[in-house]
Design a protein around this motif. Structure first.
Motif, PDB file in Angstrom:
ATOM      1  N   GLY A 182       1.085  -1.147   0.301  1.00 65.19           N
ATOM      2  CA  GLY A 182      -0.080  -0.031  -0.052  1.00 65.19           C
ATOM      3  C   GLY A 182       0.747   1.032  -0.151  1.00 65.19           C
ATOM      4  N   THR A 183       0.082   1.895   0.137  1.00 67.94           N
ATOM      5  CA  THR A 183       1.114   3.745   0.382  1.00 67.94           C
ATOM      6  C   THR A 183       0.592   4.316   1.518  1.00 67.94           C
ATOM      7  N   HIS A 184       1.711   5.027   2.170  1.00 67.97           N
ATOM      8  CA  HIS A 184       1.582   5.982   3.358  1.00 67.97           C
ATOM      9  C   HIS A 184       1.196   8.124   3.081  1.00 67.97           C
ATOM     10  N   TYR A 185       1.148   8.189   3.909  1.00 72.15           N
ATOM     11  CA  TYR A 185       0.410   9.777   3.271  1.00 72.15           C
ATOM     12  C   TYR A 185      -0.007  10.276   5.218  1.00 72.15           C
ATOM     13  N   LEU A 186       1.273  11.013   5.242  1.00 71.49           N
ATOM     14  CA  LEU A 186       0.660  12.903   6.008  1.00 71.49           C
ATOM     15  C   LEU A 186      -0.426  13.476   5.391  1.00 71.49           C
ATOM     16  N   TRP A 187      -1.061  13.489   6.668  1.00 72.99           N
ATOM     17  CA  TRP A 187      -2.221  14.730   5.948  1.00 72.99           C
ATOM     18  C   TRP A 187      -2.767  15.321   6.966  1.00 72.99           C
ATOM     19  N   LYS A 188      -2.826  16.685   6.713  1.00 71.22           N
ATOM     20  CA  LYS A 188      -2.651  18.151   7.435  1.00 71.22           C
ATOM     21  C   LYS A 188      -4.141  18.556   6.756  1.00 71.22           C
ATOM     22  N   VAL A 189      -5.590  18.643   8.450  1.00 73.51           N
ATOM     23  CA  VAL A 189      -6.464  19.617   7.828  1.00 73.51           C
ATOM     24  C   VAL A 189      -6.733  20.726   9.096  1.00 73.51           C
ATOM     25  N   ASP A 190      -6.842  21.410   8.531  1.00 76.53           N
ATOM     26  CA  ASP A 190      -7.253  23.038   9.309  1.00 76.53           C
ATOM     27  C   ASP A 190      -8.049  23.736   8.966  1.00 76.53           C
ATOM     28  N   SER A 191      -9.241  23.540   9.817  1.00 77.96           N
ATOM     29  CA  SER A 191     -10.754  23.868   9.836  1.00 77.96           C
ATOM     30  C   SER A 191     -10.940  25.368  11.081  1.00 77.96           C
ATOM     31  N   ALA A 192     -11.915  25.840  10.246  1.00 78.33           N
ATOM     32  CA  ALA A 192     -12.237  26.623  11.314  1.00 78.33           C
ATOM     33  C   ALA A 192     -13.585  26.900  10.579  1.00 78.33           C
ATOM     34  N   THR A 193     -14.474  26.923  12.089  1.00 74.37           N
ATOM     35  CA  THR A 193     -15.920  27.266  12.137  1.00 74.37           C
ATOM     36  C   THR A 193     -16.693  28.075  12.475  1.00 74.37           C
ATOM     37  N   THR A 194     -17.294  28.700  12.462  1.00 74.30           N
ATOM     38  CA  THR A 194     -18.523  30.003  12.647  1.00 74.30           C
ATOM     39  C   THR A 194     -19.629  29.054  12.839  1.00 74.30           C
ATOM     40  N   ILE A 195     -19.959  29.462  14.111  1.00 71.11           N
ATOM     41  CA  ILE A 195     -21.837  29.443  14.655  1.00 71.11           C
ATOM     42  C   ILE A 195     -22.200  30.476  15.010  1.00 71.11           C
ATOM     43  N   ASN A 196     -23.419  30.199  14.162  1.00 71.58           N
ATOM     44  CA  ASN A 196     -23.728  31.770  15.185  1.00 71.58           C
ATOM     45  C   ASN A 196     -25.826  30.770  14.647  1.00 71.58           C
ATOM     46  N   LEU A 242     -35.335  26.177  11.654  1.00 73.38           N
ATOM     47  CA  LEU A 242     -34.466  27.114  11.323  1.00 73.38           C
ATOM     48  C   LEU A 242     -33.548  27.239  13.089  1.00 73.38           C
ATOM     49  N   ALA A 243     -32.674  26.906  13.155  1.00 70.64           N
ATOM     50  CA  ALA A 243     -31.696  26.794  14.539  1.00 70.64           C
ATOM     51  C   ALA A 243     -30.867  27.670  14.418  1.00 70.64           C
ATOM     52  N   GLY A 244     -30.140  28.337  13.073  1.00 72.35           N
ATOM     53  CA  GLY A 244     -28.882  28.877  12.585  1.00 72.35           C
ATOM     54  C   GLY A 244     -27.992  28.659  11.802  1.00 72.35           C
ATOM     55  N   THR A 245     -26.944  29.096  11.290  1.00 71.59           N
ATOM     56  CA  THR A 245     -26.311  28.545  10.671  1.00 71.59           C
ATOM     57  C   THR A 245     -24.618  28.770  10.773  1.00 71.59           C
ATOM     58  N   LEU A 246     -24.017  27.464  10.035  1.00 75.79           N
ATOM     59  CA  LEU A 246     -22.201  26.727  10.757  1.00 75.79           C
ATOM     60  C   LEU A 246     -21.902  27.113   8.934  1.00 75.79           C
ATOM     61  N   ASP A 247     -20.816  27.235   9.333  1.00 68.98           N
ATOM     62  CA  ASP A 247     -19.603  28.106   8.248  1.00 68.98           C
ATOM     63  C   ASP A 247     -18.535  27.477   8.764  1.00 68.98           C
ATOM     64  N   VAL A 248     -18.547  26.679   7.333  1.00 74.56           N
ATOM     65  CA  VAL A 248     -16.923  25.583   7.094  1.00 74.56           C
ATOM     66  C   VAL A 248     -15.639  26.023   6.609  1.00 74.56           C
ATOM     67  N   SER A 249     -14.685  27.055   6.657  1.00 73.95           N
ATOM     68  CA  SER A 249     -13.273  26.739   5.440  1.00 73.95           C
ATOM     69  C   SER A 249     -12.184  26.038   6.274  1.00 73.95           C
ATOM     70  N   LEU A 250     -11.991  24.943   5.050  1.00 75.92           N
ATOM     71  CA  LEU A 250     -11.147  23.810   5.634  1.00 75.92           C
ATOM     72  C   LEU A 250      -9.678  23.493   4.425  1.00 75.92           C
ATOM     73  N   THR A 251      -8.296  23.199   4.887  1.00 78.18           N
ATOM     74  CA  THR A 251      -7.457  22.780   3.797  1.00 78.18           C
ATOM     75  C   THR A 251      -7.205  22.107   4.322  1.00 78.18           C
ATOM     76  N   SER A 252      -6.743  21.319   3.219  1.00 77.27           N
ATOM     77  CA  SER A 252      -6.418  19.561   3.886  1.00 77.27           C
ATOM     78  C   SER A 252      -4.870  19.625   2.654  1.00 77.27           C
ATOM     79  N   GLU A 253      -3.880  18.566   2.678  1.00 79.50           N
ATOM     80  CA  GLU A 253      -2.667  18.724   2.242  1.00 79.50           C
ATOM     81  C   GLU A 253      -2.001  17.186   2.779  1.00 79.50           C
ATOM     82  N   LEU A 254      -2.074  16.754   1.710  1.00 84.07           N
ATOM     83  CA  LEU A 254      -2.077  15.140   1.967  1.00 84.07           C
ATOM     84  C   LEU A 254      -0.521  15.016   1.077  1.00 84.07           C
TER      85      LEU A 254
END
Length: 268
Positions: A36-50, A251-263
């Motif tokens: 198989g193959t091996h990877y290093l995976w980095k995830v950075d996410s920002a979540t905003t709830i209103n 409707l209870a509100g909104t949720l916004d997600v921005s995310l970067t993924s590096e493999l």
């Protein structure tokens, strides 16, 4: 002809030497790596709830070891891709969190490397998280064209994926940006743009709410042409959800997600 132009011409000749006569080249996954193959995976996410009960922003950073391998299983005509996720670092708003146990998700693949459907997951308390991470990793993995393609060529790259914690129904297009050389590897530079509907579930003030939103993503990847192995992939995702109470549909509100993924492929 100057040296730079000459080198560029030589590179094009090398890269197209084994391609079709019309300048197009096949891009495929080989799935031949015995371990198989091996990877290093980095995830950075920002979540905003209103919402009426929560106005907050959270940043989550993860580093995960990824082991991908093809399984030979009866009952499936398509190859089964098993992905084992081993968390190495987990930080929320700069604070280290306890690491969950490694988990495995399995997907059916078609010959072009498109993820067809989820098979199952390990039965554990982390199953839901595994599905979420597996879905994210599926979005970071590039589907390849069914036929040879030249520079600037495009192909369909949708993602339709159903799971216990949500679903993706996204249209997309892949494009071959060009070629490069690295450590004697011939690389194809590929871009995937996607957009579409995403659903999911979230706990809000102890109440389960349903998420419905739209997501856009851009992924730039490098494929080792000769080995048929993904060398690296960088993705940016942006999703905006409406949150509705599951029982009433209110409707209870909104949720916004921005995310970067590096493999990044790891040395053998």
């Amino acid at each position: 002809m100057n040296k730079l132009a000459g080198a560029a011409c030589a590179l094009v000749m090398v890269l197209t030497a084994t391609s079709c006569s019309d300048g197009k080249i096949p891009l495929t996954y080989s799935f031949d790596e015995p371990e198989g193959t091996h990877y290093l995976w980095k995830v950075d996410s920002a979540t905003t709830i209103n919402s009426s009960t929560d106005q907050s922003s959270t940043r989550l950073e993860m580093e995960i070891e990824v082991h991908e391998r093809i399984l030979e299983e009866s009952g499936h005509d398509d190859p089964v891709l098993a992905i084992t996720l081993t968390p190495e670092h987990l930080r929320q708003d700069g604070q280290e969190l306890a690491l969950p146990e490694p988990v495995t998700v399995r997907y059916l693949l078609n010959p072009e490397g498109h993820i067809v459907e989820l098979v199952d997951t390990d039965v554990s308390a982390s199953a839901a998280s595994a599905l979420e991470l597996g879905g994210l990793l599926a979005r970071s993995r590039i589907p390849l064209p069914e036929s040879p393609v030249g520079i600037g060529g495009t192909w369909d790259a949708p993602l339709v994926l159903e799971g216990q914690t949500g679903s993706f129904d996204m249209e997309g297009q892949g494009r071959l940006l060009g070629f490069s050389l690295q450590d004697r590897r011939r690389l194809a530079e590929i871009e995937i743009d996607r957009s579409g509907e995403v659903t999911g579930f979230e706990q809000l003030a102890g109440v389960l709410v349903q998420l419905r939103g739209r997501s856009t993503s851009t992924t730039t990847s490098r494929l080792d042409i000769d080995r048929g192995v993904l060398l690296s992939s960088y993705s940016e995702f942006s999703t905006s959800f409406d949150m509705s109470r599951l029982e009433s549909g209110q409707l209870a509100g909104t949720l916004d997600v921005s995310l970067t993924s590096e493999l990044e492929l790891q040395p053998e």
